[in-house]
Enzyme design. Structure first.
Site, PDB file in Angstrom:
ATOM      1  N   LYS A  80      -5.145  11.012   0.302  1.00  0.00           N
ATOM      2  CA  LYS A  80      -5.327   9.685   0.900  1.00  0.00           C
ATOM      3  C   LYS A  80      -6.636   9.122   0.377  1.00  0.00           C
ATOM      4  O   LYS A  80      -7.681   9.766   0.513  1.00  0.00           O
ATOM      5  CB  LYS A  80      -5.359   9.806   2.426  1.00  0.00           C
ATOM      6  CG  LYS A  80      -5.725   8.514   3.167  1.00  0.00           C
ATOM      7  CD  LYS A  80      -5.629   8.703   4.677  1.00  0.00           C
ATOM      8  CE  LYS A  80      -6.274   7.555   5.428  1.00  0.00           C
ATOM      9  NZ  LYS A  80      -6.207   7.745   6.895  1.00  0.00           N
ATOM     10  N   GLU A 119       0.839  -1.207   0.000  1.00  0.00           N
ATOM     11  CA  GLU A 119       0.000   0.000   0.000  1.00  0.00           C
ATOM     12  C   GLU A 119       0.871   1.253   0.000  1.00  0.00           C
ATOM     13  O   GLU A 119       2.063   1.212   0.313  1.00  0.00           O
ATOM     14  CB  GLU A 119      -0.941   0.010   1.199  1.00  0.00           C
ATOM     15  CG  GLU A 119      -0.199   0.034   2.519  1.00  0.00           C
ATOM     16  CD  GLU A 119      -0.844   0.939   3.535  1.00  0.00           C
ATOM     17  OE1 GLU A 119      -1.282   2.046   3.161  1.00  0.00           O
ATOM     18  OE2 GLU A 119      -0.877   0.551   4.705  1.00  0.00           O
ATOM     19  N   LYS A 127      -3.825  -1.183  14.073  1.00  0.00           N
ATOM     20  CA  LYS A 127      -3.032  -0.139  14.733  1.00  0.00           C
ATOM     21  C   LYS A 127      -3.422  -0.015  16.214  1.00  0.00           C
ATOM     22  O   LYS A 127      -4.592  -0.069  16.565  1.00  0.00           O
ATOM     23  CB  LYS A 127      -3.206   1.184  13.996  1.00  0.00           C
ATOM     24  CG  LYS A 127      -2.290   1.220  12.773  1.00  0.00           C
ATOM     25  CD  LYS A 127      -2.350   2.530  12.049  1.00  0.00           C
ATOM     26  CE  LYS A 127      -3.585   2.577  11.210  1.00  0.00           C
ATOM     27  NZ  LYS A 127      -3.457   1.865   9.949  1.00  0.00           N
ATOM     28  N   ASP A 185     -16.286   6.228  14.334  1.00  0.00           N
ATOM     29  CA  ASP A 185     -15.161   6.151  13.402  1.00  0.00           C
ATOM     30  C   ASP A 185     -14.659   4.715  13.327  1.00  0.00           C
ATOM     31  O   ASP A 185     -14.057   4.190  14.261  1.00  0.00           O
ATOM     32  CB  ASP A 185     -14.029   7.088  13.869  1.00  0.00           C
ATOM     33  CG  ASP A 185     -12.897   7.176  12.854  1.00  0.00           C
ATOM     34  OD1 ASP A 185     -12.890   6.385  11.885  1.00  0.00           O
ATOM     35  OD2 ASP A 185     -12.020   8.044  13.031  1.00  0.00           O
TER      36      ASP A 185
HETATM   37  N1  PSU Z   1      -0.242   0.814   8.569  1.00  0.00           N
HETATM   38  C1  PSU Z   1       0.815   1.573   8.972  1.00  0.00           C
HETATM   39  N2  PSU Z   1       0.746   2.924   8.726  1.00  0.00           N
HETATM   40  C2  PSU Z   1      -0.328   3.509   8.068  1.00  0.00           C
HETATM   41  C3  PSU Z   1      -1.439   2.695   7.652  1.00  0.00           C
HETATM   42  C4  PSU Z   1      -1.331   1.346   7.926  1.00  0.00           C
HETATM   43  O1  PSU Z   1       1.798   1.061   9.559  1.00  0.00           O
HETATM   44  O2  PSU Z   1      -0.325   4.717   7.838  1.00  0.00           O
HETATM   45  C5  PSU Z   1      -2.615   3.306   6.918  1.00  0.00           C
HETATM   46  C6  PSU Z   1      -3.282   2.258   6.017  1.00  0.00           C
HETATM   47  O3  PSU Z   1      -3.298   2.772   4.710  1.00  0.00           O
HETATM   48  C7  PSU Z   1      -4.686   2.098   6.561  1.00  0.00           C
HETATM   49  C8  PSU Z   1      -4.949   3.480   7.066  1.00  0.00           C
HETATM   50  O4  PSU Z   1      -5.605   1.677   5.579  1.00  0.00           O
HETATM   51  O5  PSU Z   1      -3.701   3.800   7.721  1.00  0.00           O
HETATM   52  C9  PSU Z   1      -6.165   3.538   7.968  1.00  0.00           C
HETATM   53  O6  PSU Z   1      -6.688   4.822   7.929  1.00  0.00           O
HETATM   54  P1  PSU Z   1      -8.189   5.104   8.476  1.00  0.00           P
HETATM   55  O7  PSU Z   1      -8.120   4.776   9.930  1.00  0.00           O
HETATM   56  O8  PSU Z   1      -8.428   6.557   8.183  1.00  0.00           O
HETATM   57  O9  PSU Z   1      -9.094   4.195   7.701  1.00  0.00           O
HETATM   58 MN    MN Z   2     -11.548   6.738  10.069  1.00  0.00          MN
END
Ligand code: PSU
Ligand code: MN
Length: 323
Positions: free
Chosen positions: A104, A43, A177, A156
């Site tokens: 993004k 990604e 995460k 969220d």
């Molecule tokens: N994993 C990491 N760093 C990141 C991400 C994943 O170590 O920045 C990114 C991925 O692209 C994931 C996104 O899909 O963070 C999630 O963002 P959100 O919570 O806005 O969906």
């Molecule tokens: Mn989000």
């Protein structure tokens, strides 16, 4: 710099024309797919919005190199000038890392981005979608998105979860995460029918921590064992949902868990105070963690991503060898 700056190009540069919206595969990726060579999708949101500059570009190159040295072809996914790309050239990779106009993109953003001729890094949801559509079976990232800790206030929940519920791809990650509500995310993954196997662990990993403290129900110990799970899924005709291979960062490389919990509480407070919402939340929290740990969370995050990319390449090689 706002995460998604307004489109300031002159109107005629934005005029829609008859254009193909089909994803463009790089020459290497196309050749590998047609000859059955292993390919690993990577990604780009982590590159553009998850890591500080200029380190992000060297990491992007390093990750592609890890895939190659394991005998597979890297396919970093992004949208550039209205073209969805699976596999990037050197120059395209540099653009993702350096161009501040790169947005993004979740999977729901893909169509408007293509139609507008915009450029963006793909999150897990958009990457998994494009990779699966291109026929790729294995994907590596750091930590997945999921249910955020203040879910009852703002609902969220990352689009990653719903997309993985309907995309038959194997995702190698260090869990979700640690900024998230991990137990709630695991509940959602169960409801959504997304498979999870721990790689060499009985505990669900915690992103920059080796363990989230939560159990996993199934453990595999080699790429060959992952291939058996993939084969069984295919035989059952059930790969409409993703398989998560949850691969922990080594304990010696993890962030100190006590430090993690302290700075995360501060970072969540800062996020609330500044009223950051939507797609900005995850990049903000990751950046705060990096700053408030003097870079230690970043090193742990990178160690996790490297481990995931290397394992994904071994799995892709084992899958190719089994066909
Ligand atoms: N994993 C990491 N760093 C990141 C991400 C994943 O170590 O920045 C990114 C991925 O692209 C994931 C996104 O899909 O963070 C999630 O963002 P959100 O919570 O806005 O969906
Ligand atoms: Mn989000």
């Amino acid at each position: 710099m706002p995460l998604n700056p307004p489109d300031r190009r002159p109107a005629d540069a934005r005029k829609p024309g008859p254009q193909s919206y089909e994803p463009v595969l790089s020459r290497d990726v196309r050749a590998a797919l047609s000859t059955g060579l292993p390919v690993v999708a990577l990604e780009s949101t982590i590159i553009a919005h998850g890591l500080p500059r200029p380190r992000n570009l060297s990491v992007a190159r390093e990750l592609e190199g890890l895939v190659r040295s394991a005998g597979a072809v890297p396919a970093t996914v992004a949208v550039l000038d209205g073209r969805a790309r699976v596999g990037l050239s050197e120059a395209q990779l540099a653009r993702v890392a350096e161009d501040p106009a790169v947005r993004k993109l979740g999977h729901r953003d893909l169509a408007p981005a293509l139609a507008a001729g915009a450029s963006g890094a793909t999150s897990v949801s958009a990457t998994a979608f494009l990779a699966a559509r291109a026929g790729l079976g294995v994907f590596a990232t750091g930590g997945l998105g999921g249910v955020h800790r203040q879910w009852s206030e703002n609902q969220d929940e990352s689009a990653d979860l719903r997309l993985l519920a309907r995309t038959g791809i194997t995702v190698v990650c260090a869990g979700v995460k640690s900024i998230l509500d991990v137990p709630a995310t695991l509940q959602r993954l169960e409801t959504l029918g997304v498979g999870i196997v721990g790689y060499g662990t009985e505990r669900f990993p915690g992103f920059c921590l080796s363990s989230s403290g939560e159990p996993v129900d199934w453990t595999v110990r080699s790429p060959e064992e992952v291939v058996e799970v993939i084969r069984a899924r295919e035989a059952l005709g059930c790969p409409q949902a993703a398989l998560i291979v949850a691969n922990p960062v080594a304990e010696r490389d993890q962030l100190d868990p006590v430090l993690h919990d302290r700075v995360l509480a501060e970072a969540l407070e800062a996020c609330r105070e500044r009223g950051i919402t939507g797609q900005g939340v995850t990049p903000f929290l990751l950046d705060q963690l990096t700053r408030r740990t003097g870079g230690a969370s970043l090193e742990a995050n990178l160690a996790a991503v490297r481990g995931n990319v290397a394992l994904a390449a071994r799995i892709a090689v084992a899958v190719a060898g089994s066909r």
